[in-house]
Design a protein around this motif. Structure first.
Motif, PDB file in Angstrom:
ATOM      1  N   ASP A  65       0.942  -1.203   0.090  1.00 25.80           N
ATOM      2  CA  ASP A  65       0.094   0.144   0.034  1.00 25.80           C
ATOM      3  C   ASP A  65       0.839   1.312  -0.040  1.00 25.80           C
ATOM      4  O   ASP A  65       0.699   2.102  -0.654  1.00 25.80           O
ATOM      5  CB  ASP A  65      -1.040  -0.045   1.056  1.00 25.80           C
ATOM      6  CG  ASP A  65      -0.201  -0.011   2.497  1.00 25.80           C
ATOM      7  OD1 ASP A  65       0.766  -0.593   2.700  1.00 25.80           O
ATOM      8  OD2 ASP A  65      -0.618   0.772   3.479  1.00 25.80           O
ATOM      9  N   TYR A  66       1.854   1.352   0.945  1.00 24.15           N
ATOM     10  CA  TYR A  66       2.914   2.580   0.950  1.00 24.15           C
ATOM     11  C   TYR A  66       3.472   2.556  -0.737  1.00 24.15           C
ATOM     12  O   TYR A  66       3.759   3.695  -0.968  1.00 24.15           O
ATOM     13  CB  TYR A  66       3.836   2.129   1.887  1.00 24.15           C
ATOM     14  CG  TYR A  66       4.574   3.775   2.435  1.00 24.15           C
ATOM     15  CD1 TYR A  66       3.844   4.309   3.239  1.00 24.15           C
ATOM     16  CD2 TYR A  66       5.651   3.909   1.759  1.00 24.15           C
ATOM     17  CE1 TYR A  66       4.394   5.317   3.708  1.00 24.15           C
ATOM     18  CE2 TYR A  66       6.323   5.367   2.094  1.00 24.15           C
ATOM     19  CZ  TYR A  66       5.769   5.966   3.036  1.00 24.15           C
ATOM     20  OH  TYR A  66       6.313   7.350   3.180  1.00 24.15           O
ATOM     21  N   ALA A  99       2.365   1.641  -3.391  1.00 27.86           N
ATOM     22  CA  ALA A  99       1.470   2.310  -4.202  1.00 27.86           C
ATOM     23  C   ALA A  99       1.387   3.664  -4.482  1.00 27.86           C
ATOM     24  O   ALA A  99       1.255   4.633  -5.417  1.00 27.86           O
ATOM     25  CB  ALA A  99       0.144   1.464  -4.481  1.00 27.86           C
ATOM     26  N   ASP A 100       1.192   4.124  -3.179  1.00 25.77           N
ATOM     27  CA  ASP A 100       0.987   5.600  -2.630  1.00 25.77           C
ATOM     28  C   ASP A 100       2.345   6.301  -3.141  1.00 25.77           C
ATOM     29  O   ASP A 100       2.329   7.264  -3.727  1.00 25.77           O
ATOM     30  CB  ASP A 100       0.579   5.814  -1.245  1.00 25.77           C
ATOM     31  CG  ASP A 100       0.525   7.239  -0.704  1.00 25.77           C
ATOM     32  OD1 ASP A 100      -0.616   7.723  -1.367  1.00 25.77           O
ATOM     33  OD2 ASP A 100       1.226   7.924  -0.280  1.00 25.77           O
ATOM     34  N   PHE A 101       3.369   5.714  -2.861  1.00 29.21           N
ATOM     35  CA  PHE A 101       4.739   6.317  -3.266  1.00 29.21           C
ATOM     36  C   PHE A 101       4.788   6.630  -4.445  1.00 29.21           C
ATOM     37  O   PHE A 101       5.247   7.711  -5.329  1.00 29.21           O
ATOM     38  CB  PHE A 101       5.963   5.687  -2.798  1.00 29.21           C
ATOM     39  CG  PHE A 101       7.397   6.197  -2.905  1.00 29.21           C
ATOM     40  CD1 PHE A 101       7.847   7.186  -2.053  1.00 29.21           C
ATOM     41  CD2 PHE A 101       8.104   5.471  -3.944  1.00 29.21           C
ATOM     42  CE1 PHE A 101       9.060   7.767  -2.524  1.00 29.21           C
ATOM     43  CE2 PHE A 101       9.306   6.132  -4.238  1.00 29.21           C
ATOM     44  CZ  PHE A 101       9.721   7.236  -3.275  1.00 29.21           C
ATOM     45  N   THR A 148       2.276   6.930  -7.049  1.00 28.72           N
ATOM     46  CA  THR A 148       1.357   7.781  -7.391  1.00 28.72           C
ATOM     47  C   THR A 148       1.062   9.028  -6.897  1.00 28.72           C
ATOM     48  O   THR A 148       0.622   9.929  -7.515  1.00 28.72           O
ATOM     49  CB  THR A 148       0.091   6.870  -7.660  1.00 28.72           C
ATOM     50  OG1 THR A 148      -0.421   6.545  -6.480  1.00 28.72           O
ATOM     51  CG2 THR A 148       0.253   5.835  -8.351  1.00 28.72           C
ATOM     52  N   ASN A 149       1.313   9.163  -5.717  1.00 30.98           N
ATOM     53  CA  ASN A 149       1.056  10.328  -4.741  1.00 30.98           C
ATOM     54  C   ASN A 149       2.289  11.299  -4.655  1.00 30.98           C
ATOM     55  O   ASN A 149       3.250  10.883  -3.904  1.00 30.98           O
ATOM     56  CB  ASN A 149       0.359   9.985  -3.458  1.00 30.98           C
ATOM     57  CG  ASN A 149       0.121  11.302  -2.720  1.00 30.98           C
ATOM     58  OD1 ASN A 149       0.149  12.197  -2.974  1.00 30.98           O
ATOM     59  ND2 ASN A 149      -0.089  10.822  -1.394  1.00 30.98           N
ATOM     60  N   ASN A 155       3.183  12.003  -1.232  1.00 33.24           N
ATOM     61  CA  ASN A 155       3.560  11.122  -0.140  1.00 33.24           C
ATOM     62  C   ASN A 155       4.798  11.510   0.676  1.00 33.24           C
ATOM     63  O   ASN A 155       5.505  12.242   0.357  1.00 33.24           O
ATOM     64  CB  ASN A 155       4.003   9.902  -1.069  1.00 33.24           C
ATOM     65  CG  ASN A 155       4.692   8.797  -0.205  1.00 33.24           C
ATOM     66  OD1 ASN A 155       5.938   8.764   0.202  1.00 33.24           O
ATOM     67  ND2 ASN A 155       3.928   7.882  -0.064  1.00 33.24           N
TER      68      ASN A 155
END
Length: 303
Positions: free
Chosen positions: A260-261, A263-265, A267-268, A271
């Protein structure tokens, strides 16, 4: 000088450098500040030419990435090739160990631009004091040079000196070489888009360094995916050599993060880890002293 020239030949640089003077090297410790502003003791190296006449120019040499405390330039059996070259040409040379390397406690503050810069400034201040107390006269010139992580440190130290210490230091010129100046931009994008990054362990060092400074989590383990949450943290304590960390990393360094981290790293842009990387960019300023940047077009380590 004969020993130095033999060493230069062994290093493959004898065609471009030739020692004019012998050198003497001394390790020293000095006070600096940790990333939280608290007083801490750090180590550094002073190298002086032997047999020169007249005042010496001073150069601060910033070393590249190292993972093991005992491999810092000040430590026995270590040193720095280019610092030795500069000293053999007649410069007084200071090489700072970065926080978490050499004799300073704790984990390495890897590519944390503020503490890298203060380590250099405080090592320079202590080095100048040592020169004065040992009747070594300096001529007022101050040069900065460094390669790879040392390029990042050089640019950050130049910025620090011209922003906060103009009453004490005047930079004559600097040469940042092959540094990751845009950590939050070009550097991280190259990691995200290269599934076979040459040295994936850079990311593990960055994550371990920024975790406590930017409060990315309570423990490194909670941000990592298995098996890396159990295999990687013990290797990042400053006692293990670079190849051991490399061997524990996947080819795609982002894969060490829990799903989950990760994926966030990817695309976000907001982050927290990506924000920490942006906070350590060193390029958004204008130097007053001349700066020459060097880079190799084929460099895949630092794009």
């Amino acid at each position: 000088t004969n020993q130095l020239n033999a060493a230069f030949a062994n290093w493959g640089i004898a065609s471009v450098v030739q020692a004019s003077f012998g050198i003497v090297a001394r390790r020293f410790t000095h006070e600096t500040a940790d990333p939280y502003g608290l007083s801490i003791t750090n180590s550094a190296l002073l190298i002086l030419p032997v047999g020169t006449n007249g005042p010496l120019p001073l150069v601060s040499v910033q070393h590249g990435t190292t993972a093991r405390k005992s491999d810092a330039p000040s430590q026995p059996g270590s040193g720095d090739i280019w610092a030795s070259v500069f000293a053999s040409y007649g410069y007084a040379v200071v090489v700072a160990d970065y926080l978490g390397l050499g004799s300073s406690p704790g984990y390495q503050a890897y590519c944390h631009a503020p503490s890298e810069a203060t380590s250099v400034v405080d090592a320079l201040r202590a080095g100048k004091s040592l020169c004065a107390s040992n009747n070594v006269t300096l001529n007022g010139q101050l040069f900065l040079a460094g390669y790879s992580q040392g390029g990042h440190v050089t640019m950050g130290a130049h910025r620090e000196l011209e922003t906060y210490h103009t009453s004490e230091f005047t930079v004559t010129a600097s040469a940042p070489c092959a540094g990751p100046y845009a950590l939050g931009g070009v550097t991280i994008e190259s990691l995200l888009t290269d599934p076979a990054y040459p040295h994936p362990s850079y990311l593990s060092l960055l994550l371990a360094a920024y975790l406590p400074i930017y409060q990315l989590g309570d423990t490194l383990e909670e941000l990592l995916a298995p098996p890396y949450r159990s295999t990687l943290p013990p290797l990042l304590d400053g006692a293990h050599d670079w190849p051991l960390i490399e061997a524990a990393m996947p080819a795609d360094p982002i894969a060490i993060l829990r799903p989950d981290y990760q994926a966030d790293f990817r695309t976000n842009v907001n982050n927290p880890f990506r924000q920490a990387l942006r906070d350590n960019n060193t390029y958004s300023w204008t130097p007053k002293a001349p700066m020459t940047m060097f880079h190799c077009q084929g460099d895949r380590d630092v794009v």
